[in-house]
Design a protein around this motif. Structure first.
Motif, mmCIF file in Angstrom:
data_model
loop_
_atom_site.group_PDB
_atom_site.id
_atom_site.type_symbol
_atom_site.label_atom_id
_atom_site.label_comp_id
_atom_site.label_asym_id
_atom_site.label_seq_id
_atom_site.Cartn_x
_atom_site.Cartn_y
_atom_site.Cartn_z
ATOM 1 N N VAL A 98 0.848 -1.189 0.000
ATOM 2 C CA VAL A 98 0.000 0.000 0.000
ATOM 3 C C VAL A 98 0.882 1.237 0.000
ATOM 4 N N VAL A 99 0.686 2.091 -0.999
ATOM 5 C CA VAL A 99 1.416 3.353 -1.110
ATOM 6 C C VAL A 99 0.408 4.463 -0.844
ATOM 7 N N LEU A 100 0.625 5.188 0.256
ATOM 8 C CA LEU A 100 -0.280 6.245 0.683
ATOM 9 C C LEU A 100 0.491 7.559 0.659
ATOM 10 N N LEU A 101 0.064 8.484 -0.175
ATOM 11 C CA LEU A 101 0.737 9.782 -0.286
ATOM 12 C C LEU A 101 -0.191 10.859 0.257
ATOM 13 N N ILE A 102 0.249 11.543 1.315
ATOM 14 C CA ILE A 102 -0.514 12.652 1.884
ATOM 15 C C ILE A 102 0.065 13.935 1.290
ATOM 16 N N VAL A 103 -0.780 14.726 0.626
ATOM 17 C CA VAL A 103 -0.311 15.930 -0.059
ATOM 18 C C VAL A 103 -1.088 17.160 0.379
ATOM 19 N N HIS A 104 -0.460 18.301 0.206
ATOM 20 C CA HIS A 104 -1.096 19.599 0.414
ATOM 21 C C HIS A 104 -1.470 20.126 -0.966
ATOM 22 N N ASN A 105 -2.751 20.310 -1.196
ATOM 23 C CA ASN A 105 -3.182 20.796 -2.508
ATOM 24 C C ASN A 105 -2.561 22.152 -2.800
ATOM 25 N N GLY A 106 -1.959 22.276 -3.961
ATOM 26 C CA GLY A 106 -1.339 23.526 -4.368
ATOM 27 C C GLY A 106 0.163 23.558 -4.189
ATOM 28 N N GLY A 107 0.721 22.587 -3.461
ATOM 29 C CA GLY A 107 2.167 22.554 -3.279
ATOM 30 C C GLY A 107 2.861 22.040 -4.531
ATOM 31 N N ILE A 108 3.955 22.677 -4.922
ATOM 32 C CA ILE A 108 4.659 22.271 -6.138
ATOM 33 C C ILE A 108 5.270 20.894 -5.977
ATOM 34 N N ASP A 109 6.011 20.670 -4.871
ATOM 35 C CA ASP A 109 6.629 19.359 -4.683
ATOM 36 C C ASP A 109 5.571 18.281 -4.458
ATOM 37 N N ASP A 110 4.448 18.652 -3.834
ATOM 38 C CA ASP A 110 3.355 17.692 -3.647
ATOM 39 C C ASP A 110 2.829 17.209 -4.999
ATOM 40 N N ARG A 111 2.656 18.143 -5.921
ATOM 41 C CA ARG A 111 2.140 17.798 -7.252
ATOM 42 C C ARG A 111 3.114 16.894 -8.003
ATOM 43 N N LEU A 112 4.410 17.183 -7.901
ATOM 44 C CA LEU A 112 5.408 16.368 -8.593
ATOM 45 C C LEU A 112 5.486 14.953 -8.016
#
Length: 200
Positions: A98-112
């Motif tokens: 299971v690969v779970l990625l928690i991201v902040h919407n709008g972050g550049i590194d998050d999007r990449l």
């Protein structure tokens, strides 16, 4: 105006007092924790933590405490972490990585990182979930066990059949290349001998 301030000691003391009060409010207000957006600010710093996830995930999808060095979520408060969302629990029960990625919407590194993680979707035996930071509480059974404290956070859970009874996961922060993500998945699903290196 400047000459009046320079020649009037009472005005100088008043201005210094106002500045001290403003600095005090700023410092004490910053200690209160801040908003979730401040905590979820993207970072380029990279670090990795590996741990046994404190709450064991049962086949019924209910989190139960496991023998592990980490404290169970809500320890001492009587609050248990909610069960994992159905698709995540099903993937774990099906012995998938299971690969779970928690991201902040709008972050550049998050999007990449999200783009690199989504490329894993076609791999067999790998279940990919990209989750906005606002929904992190739904995954507390895992995120609290590995002490997620910033985003983007890449959590890779070892397949259930390789976990020796208690769920295991690693967490990596910041930007990750596609190769680094693929390596983390490969490491999590590795089931072979572990050999230490001796230079002699």
């Amino acid at each position: 105006m400047r000459e009046k301030l320079n020649s009037n000691p009472i005005a100088q003391v008043a201005i210094i007092g106002v500045l001290l009060v403003a600095v005090g409010i700023f410092l004490l207000g910053g200690m209160g924790g801040g908003s979730s957006e401040e905590e979820a600010a993207p970072t380029t710093e990279t670090s990795t933590t590996e741990a046994v996830v404190a709450p064991a995930i049962g086949s019924e999808g209910v989190a139960t405490p496991a023998a592990a060095p980490l404290a169970a979520p809500g320890a001492g408060s009587g609050i248990e972490a909610p069960p994992l969302p159905g698709p995540v629990q099903q993937a774990y029960d099906a012995n998938e990585t299971v690969v779970l990625l928690i991201v902040h919407n709008g972050g550049i590194d998050d999007r990449l990182v999200a783009k690199s993680v989504r490329a894993l979707s076609g791999l067999g035996g790998v279940a990919v979930f990209v989750v906005p930071s606002q929904q992190i509480s739904r995954y507390a059974a895992v995120t609290l066990g590995v002490n997620v404290d910033r985003v983007p956070a890449l959590i890779v859970m070892r397949p259930k059949n390789l976990s020796d009874g208690a769920p295991e996961a690693s967490v990596t922060y910041g930007y990750q290349s596609a190769q680094a993500i693929a390596q983390a998945v490969s490491d999590a699903s590795y089931n072979g001998p572990e050999v230490t290196y001796h230079p002699n």
